[in-house]
Design a protein around this motif. Structure first.
Motif, PDB file in Angstrom:
ATOM      1  N   LEU A 118      -0.244  43.573  21.788  1.00  0.00           N
ATOM      2  CA  LEU A 118       0.365  42.643  22.745  1.00  0.00           C
ATOM      3  C   LEU A 118       1.011  41.463  22.025  1.00  0.00           C
ATOM      4  N   CYS A 119       0.348  40.947  20.994  1.00  0.00           N
ATOM      5  CA  CYS A 119       0.932  39.831  20.246  1.00  0.00           C
ATOM      6  C   CYS A 119       2.247  40.244  19.591  1.00  0.00           C
ATOM      7  N   GLN A 120       2.330  41.479  19.102  1.00  0.00           N
ATOM      8  CA  GLN A 120       3.586  41.961  18.525  1.00  0.00           C
ATOM      9  C   GLN A 120       4.682  42.048  19.587  1.00  0.00           C
ATOM     10  N   VAL A 121       4.331  42.554  20.751  1.00  0.00           N
ATOM     11  CA  VAL A 121       5.310  42.677  21.837  1.00  0.00           C
ATOM     12  C   VAL A 121       5.780  41.299  22.306  1.00  0.00           C
ATOM     13  N   LEU A 122       4.857  40.340  22.353  1.00  0.00           N
ATOM     14  CA  LEU A 122       5.215  38.992  22.803  1.00  0.00           C
ATOM     15  C   LEU A 122       5.805  38.147  21.689  1.00  0.00           C
ATOM     16  N   GLY A 123       5.663  38.587  20.439  1.00  0.00           N
ATOM     17  CA  GLY A 123       6.134  37.779  19.319  1.00  0.00           C
ATOM     18  C   GLY A 123       5.209  36.624  19.022  1.00  0.00           C
ATOM     19  N   CYS A 124       3.907  36.832  19.194  1.00  0.00           N
ATOM     20  CA  CYS A 124       2.918  35.766  19.024  1.00  0.00           C
ATOM     21  C   CYS A 124       2.263  35.872  17.653  1.00  0.00           C
ATOM     22  N   PRO A 125       2.378  34.838  16.800  1.00  0.00           N
ATOM     23  CA  PRO A 125       1.749  34.870  15.474  1.00  0.00           C
ATOM     24  C   PRO A 125       0.229  34.944  15.574  1.00  0.00           C
ATOM     25  N   GLN A 126      -0.405  35.410  14.506  1.00  0.00           N
ATOM     26  CA  GLN A 126      -1.842  35.662  14.520  1.00  0.00           C
ATOM     27  C   GLN A 126      -2.650  34.404  14.822  1.00  0.00           C
ATOM     28  N   ASP A 127      -2.283  33.262  14.244  1.00  0.00           N
ATOM     29  CA  ASP A 127      -3.100  32.060  14.435  1.00  0.00           C
ATOM     30  C   ASP A 127      -3.089  31.609  15.895  1.00  0.00           C
ATOM     31  N   ILE A 128      -1.930  31.684  16.541  1.00  0.00           N
ATOM     32  CA  ILE A 128      -1.859  31.334  17.962  1.00  0.00           C
ATOM     33  C   ILE A 128      -2.595  32.392  18.783  1.00  0.00           C
ATOM     34  N   GLY A 129      -2.422  33.639  18.404  1.00  0.00           N
ATOM     35  CA  GLY A 129      -3.082  34.723  19.120  1.00  0.00           C
ATOM     36  C   GLY A 129      -4.593  34.592  19.134  1.00  0.00           C
ATOM     37  N   GLU A 130      -5.180  34.149  18.024  1.00  0.00           N
ATOM     38  CA  GLU A 130      -6.630  33.991  17.957  1.00  0.00           C
ATOM     39  C   GLU A 130      -7.115  32.910  18.916  1.00  0.00           C
ATOM     40  N   GLN A 131      -6.341  31.844  19.058  1.00  0.00           N
ATOM     41  CA  GLN A 131      -6.700  30.796  20.017  1.00  0.00           C
ATOM     42  C   GLN A 131      -6.638  31.329  21.447  1.00  0.00           C
ATOM     43  N   VAL A 132      -5.584  32.085  21.729  1.00  0.00           N
ATOM     44  CA  VAL A 132      -5.416  32.645  23.071  1.00  0.00           C
ATOM     45  C   VAL A 132      -6.525  33.647  23.366  1.00  0.00           C
ATOM     46  N   ALA A 133      -6.902  34.451  22.377  1.00  0.00           N
ATOM     47  CA  ALA A 133      -7.927  35.478  22.587  1.00  0.00           C
ATOM     48  C   ALA A 133      -9.245  34.852  23.035  1.00  0.00           C
ATOM     49  N   ALA A 134      -9.647  33.784  22.380  1.00  0.00           N
ATOM     50  CA  ALA A 134     -10.908  33.135  22.738  1.00  0.00           C
ATOM     51  C   ALA A 134     -10.843  32.556  24.148  1.00  0.00           C
TER      52      ALA A 134
END
Length: 374
Positions: free
Chosen positions: A128-144
């Motif tokens: 999903l992060c790849q599809v949205l273009g979301c970098p890993q560091d932001i993605g980890e915040q969103v995941a939590a």
């Protein structure tokens, strides 16, 4: 519930928060296709309940396509549809494979794993992060924050953390556009503000992660515990697609949701529904309505796992979720064909919460295997 109340059941969505649960398929379809009498905007109701109840991030008003009506809803929905329409399923298939291999390699030598937390969740979030273009560091915040939202943990903190991360993602795509869903949203002629962008992204992450992870893991439970999906001497096993179709019907990953708020008191099925009190559809109950469920699940476009009406899961998102779930399961079973449940099915533990059908973990065992080549 059917015996005691029929199609409309008085419930508490949370202690002290009354609502009505719809358990009859045709009643749900009628309500979900009548936004004039049953809008999805909760703002009037929201003033009558404590702002800090833990389920509030899942049900509160947001300026996005799920929680608005009329022209505003059409504007948000149009932007989402346009952004999702350009997701290429062939590219998605490659993303799933490329993401699955390193995740499987992280545990394949161990002989045991928690498929939910070690495989399905990181894989779905990565894709999903790849599809949205979301970098890993932001993605980890969103995941939590996303996990806490579904579990109903600390309303204020969840919203603050989610908002901060998604505002950062919005700013990134405004300054560095790319070929991804977030960029297409910020560039859409709807002219979404930063606040509106944050809430469209909340919706995409909430809808794109939790239900898909639940669909993958719950379908795996079915496939690993039902002889119809395992090889035997007399017949070929049923396919992953068959298992997905069955789970979407009999045990959907969102058991109860699709909340609407009648504009005025309204008589449905000989029951008066109060004005501005939540009416929540039980997709699980409606899909298992004896009048509807025939036991034939293949290609069952009738099921309400995707909802129906103007607030249904967008048409371009359904093939994405379906392909992601199917390929994730197939990749795992191809890599570890002797995978089996590590505990009896009845010992699996389900997470509490009024909305999702979600395990806490899915422990499995298999012969230790060498890493896959990447």
């Amino acid at each position: 519930m059917r015996r005691d109340y029929g199609p409309l059941v008085p419930i508490e969505m949370w202690p002290g928060v009354p609502a009505t649960l719809v358990t009859k398929y045709r009643t749900a379809v009628r309500i979900l296709n009548d936004p004039e009498h049953f809008p999805a905007d909760p703002r009037i109701w929201q003033k009558t309940v404590p702002a800090d109840i833990p389920i509030m991030p899942m049900i509160e008003w947001r300026p996005n396509a799920l929680r608005t009506s009329g022209e505003t809803h059409a504007r948000y929905r149009g932007a989402l549809n346009a952004a999702l329409a350009e997701v290429d399923l062939n590219t998605l298939r490659g993303m799933v494979e490329n993401s699955a291999v390193p995740v499987i390699n992280s545990f394949c030598k161990d002989g045991t794993a928690d498929v939910l937390n070690q495989y399905a969740l990181p894989l779905v979030f990565s894709v999903l992060c790849q599809v949205l273009g979301c970098p890993q560091d932001i993605g980890e915040q969103v995941a939590a924050a996303n996990a806490a939202m579904f579990d109903g943990v600390d309303t204020e903190t969840v919203n603050a953390n989610m908002g901060k991360a998604l505002l950062e993602l919005t700013a990134l795509k405004r300054s560095h556009p790319a070929d991804d869903v977030t960029t297409r949203l910020v560039q859409h002629n709807a002219g979404l503000t930063d606040e509106e962008m944050v809430h469209q992204l909340v919706l995409l992450f909430a809808a794109g992660v939790e239900p898909t992870v639940n669909l993958i893991t719950n379908t795996l439970v079915l496939m690993l515990s039902d002889a119809r999906f395992t090889s035997n001497d007399s017949s070929l096993p049923l396919s992953t697609r068959s298992a997905l179709d069955e789970m979407l019907a009999i045990d959907p990953p969102m058991a109860n949701y699709c909340i609407t708020y009648p504009r005025q008191p309204i008589l449905i099925e000989n029951v008066w529904l109060p004005a501005n009190q939540p009416v929540m559809v039980s997709m699980a109950a409606c899909n298992n309505d004896p009048e509807m469920n025939t036991g034939e699940f293949s290609g069952n476009g009738w099921n309400l796992a995707w909802s129906t009406g103007p607030h249904a899961c967008p048409a371009h998102a359904r093939p994405y979720a379906y392909l992601l779930a199917q390929d994730a399961i197939d990749q795992l079973l191809d890599a570890l064909p002797e995978l089996r449940l590590a505990v009896p099915k009845h010992s699996l533990v389900w997470r509490p919460g009024p909305f999702h059908r979600a395990l806490t973990a899915l422990p499995v065992m298999f012969p230790p295997s060498p890493p896959l080549s990447i």
